[in-house]
Motif scaffolding. Sequence first.
Motif, short mmCIF file in Angstrom:
data_model
loop_
_atom_site.label_atom_id
_atom_site.label_comp_id
_atom_site.label_asym_id
_atom_site.label_seq_id
_atom_site.Cartn_x
_atom_site.Cartn_y
_atom_site.Cartn_z
N MET A 158 0.85 -1.20 0.00
CA MET A 158 0.00 0.00 0.00
C MET A 158 0.88 1.24 0.00
SD MET A 158 -1.59 2.59 1.95
CE MET A 158 -1.67 2.19 3.68
N ASP A 177 0.76 5.71 -0.19
CA ASP A 177 -0.02 6.94 -0.17
C ASP A 177 0.41 7.80 -1.35
OD1 ASP A 177 -1.08 9.17 2.51
OD2 ASP A 177 -1.42 9.24 0.36
N GLY A 208 -0.52 10.87 -1.91
CA GLY A 208 -0.36 12.26 -1.53
C GLY A 208 -1.44 13.19 -2.04
N ARG A 229 -5.45 10.01 -2.10
CA ARG A 229 -5.71 8.65 -2.55
C ARG A 229 -4.56 7.74 -2.13
NH1 ARG A 229 -6.93 9.20 -8.86
NH2 ARG A 229 -4.93 10.27 -8.73
N ALA A 230 -4.87 6.48 -2.06
CA ALA A 230 -3.86 5.47 -1.74
C ALA A 230 -3.81 4.46 -2.88
CB ALA A 230 -4.21 4.78 -0.42
N LEU A 231 -2.69 3.78 -2.95
CA LEU A 231 -2.48 2.80 -4.01
C LEU A 231 -2.28 1.44 -3.38
CD1 LEU A 231 -2.04 2.71 -7.16
CD2 LEU A 231 0.41 2.60 -6.62
N LEU A 232 -3.11 0.51 -3.79
CA LEU A 232 -2.99 -0.87 -3.30
C LEU A 232 -2.41 -1.71 -4.43
CD1 LEU A 232 -3.66 -3.13 -1.22
CD2 LEU A 232 -5.89 -3.34 -2.36
N ARG A 233 -1.32 -2.40 -4.15
CA ARG A 233 -0.67 -3.24 -5.16
C ARG A 233 -0.74 -4.69 -4.76
NH1 ARG A 233 5.01 -1.11 -7.25
NH2 ARG A 233 4.39 -2.51 -8.90
N GLY A 234 -0.78 -5.55 -5.75
CA GLY A 234 -0.81 -6.97 -5.46
C GLY A 234 -0.70 -7.77 -6.74
N ALA A 235 -0.78 -9.08 -6.59
CA ALA A 235 -0.72 -9.97 -7.75
C ALA A 235 -1.56 -11.20 -7.46
CB ALA A 235 0.73 -10.37 -8.04
N LEU A 241 -12.71 -5.06 1.51
CA LEU A 241 -12.14 -4.27 2.60
C LEU A 241 -13.15 -4.29 3.73
CD1 LEU A 241 -10.86 -1.21 0.53
CD2 LEU A 241 -9.54 -3.16 1.34
N VAL A 282 -1.19 -11.93 -12.76
CA VAL A 282 -1.57 -10.55 -13.04
C VAL A 282 -1.13 -9.69 -11.88
CG1 VAL A 282 -3.50 -8.95 -13.24
CG2 VAL A 282 -3.48 -11.04 -14.59
N MET A 305 -7.61 4.24 -4.69
CA MET A 305 -8.85 4.43 -3.93
C MET A 305 -8.63 5.55 -2.93
SD MET A 305 -8.72 1.03 -1.52
CE MET A 305 -8.70 -0.05 -2.95
#
Lengths: 82, 119
Positions: A1, A3, A5, A8-14, A30, B91, B97
Motif C-alpha cells: 500500500m 499513499d 499524496g 488517494r492510496a495505491l494498493l498493489r498486489g498480484a 475491505l 496478473v 482508492m
Amino acid sequence: MRDLGDGRALLRGAVALNHRTADRVLVVNLPGKGTFEFRLRLPAEPHRAEQFGPWHLADRIASPLASAAAPQDAYTIRYRVL
Amino acid sequence: MNTLSGPAGMLTYPADGQIGILMSALSGIAAALAVALAMTVYFRLSYRTWRDVLRHGLATLAAIALFAFAAYDMRHAALAYLGLNPSKPAVEFEIRMPRETLTAVTDTQIELHTDRNQT
C-alpha cells in the motif's frame, strides 16, 4: 500500500491466473468499507506485458458507506500480465 | 472452395493435420533408413571386438543424450523468449482508492473469480 499524496492510496498486489478463461473478476474485500469488483479485460491466454495497461473504473461496488462517499470513479485499477 | 483434388490438393489444402502426420512419418522413415545404413556400414566394414562395440555404443548413447538435452533446452529457451512459456501467468495490479478507504491493509481480502471456480 502506498499513499499517493493527493488524498488517494495505491494498493498493489498480484494474483495467479489458474484458469484459462476470459471471464475474470478481481474482488477486493475491505472489511467495513465494502466489496469492490474489477473485471479483468484479458483474453483466456494473455500475453505477458512490460507495462501496465490503462486505468479502468470499478465495475461494481458494494459498500456500507453512503453512496456519495463511495463514488465509483474513485476506484480505478490497472494491471499487467507477468 | 477446393478446386484441386488428389495429392496436389492435399499439399495445397491440408485438412485436420493430415499433412503434418504424413510429414512426420516420412521424416521418421528417412531417419530410420539413415540409422540402418550407418549401422550396416559400421558392422560390416572393420574388425572389432565386443568391447569395441560396447564402447562405441556407450559413446553413441552419450552423444544422443547430450544432443537431446541440448534440443530440449533450446526449445525451452526459445519458447520463453517468444513469451510462450507454458508456466502459469499472473496478473500484477494497482488499485487507486480514497485514502480513508484503505486503513487496514492486513484485513484486505483479494480473490480472482472466474466462471471456472465459481458456481
